[in-house]
Scaffold this active site. Structure first.
Site: not given
Ligand code: AMP
Length: 210
Positions: A13, A88, A123, A156, A167
């Protein structure tokens, strides 16, 4: 133009929002980035947020809805925006309707849980401007350095394997129902989010008729 970018954690996203903003000239509004900024200032609200993000849970709707409302009321959002990571949950989607926000399209980036788990480990993000990279699929031009602002990239804390699994669970139970909400309104555009960054951007623009 008001577009929602929908998808699981690590579905791309943020990366796609950034590519779309550059072309459409409208800002991307990432509730995740706003939350991380609040956490980095150490404010009492930030301390509260961290309790949820560290566990991979959603920050309570009421807090996120107020933050979003304030953000989209700013002048840079006057001609539209791309929502990255909001809504969300069903209550968040309903809150947008109650604010009178007319959404043009909801782009859902479809990526399997297995691919998401693989992606998250690679990431790296910019702690300063929020830009997102991937060591293999979308590397920065200079190693571990943000292409956009030059800051050193970091991993992160919620991209750890255990948190990613939590998640994903939260995504399926709380966020996915909001997808059906927009499908019922005829606004949902499903995009295969498993290819390379540029190819996915092209698919999104095609689906939007742009
Ligand atoms: P993201 O960067 O969008 O993956 O968001 C990182 C974390 O911030 C999420 O795992 C949630 O804990 C929190 N968060 C971001 N957006 C929302 C939202 N719309 N509602 C609730 N929590 C959110």
């Amino acid at each position: 133009m008001r577009i929602i970018l929908f998808g699981g954690p690590g579905a791309g996203k943020g990366t796609q929002a950034s590519a779309m903003c550059a072309r459409l000239g409208i800002p991307s509004v990432s509730t995740g980035n706003i939350i991380r900024e609040a956490i980095s200032t150490g404010s009492s609200l930030g301390v509260e947020f961290k309790k949820y993000t560290d566990k991979g849970e959603l920050v309570p709707d009421s807090l996120v809805i107020d933050m979003l409302k304030e953000r989209i009321a700013r002048p840079d959002c006057a001609n539209g925006y791309i929502l990255d990571g909001f809504p969300r949950s069903i209550p968040q989607a309903e809150a947008l309707d109650e604010m009178g926000v007319e959404i043009d399209a909801v782009v859902s980036l479809e990526v399997s849980d297995e691919a998401i788990e693989r992606r998250m480990t690679g990431r790296r993000v910019c702690p300063k401007c929020g830009e997102s990279f991937h060591l293999v699929y979308n590397p920065p031009k200079v190693e571990m350095t943000c292409d956009k602002c030059g800051a050193a990239l970091v991993q992160r804390s919620d991209d750890k394997a255990e948190t990613v699994r939590e998640r994903l669970k939260v995504y399926h139970s709380q966020t996915e129902p909001a997808k059906a909400y927009y499908e019922a309104k005829g606004k949902l555009k499903k995009i295969d989010g498993s290819g390379n960054v540029e190819a996915i951007t092209a698919l999104i623009f095609e689906a939007l008729g742009l």
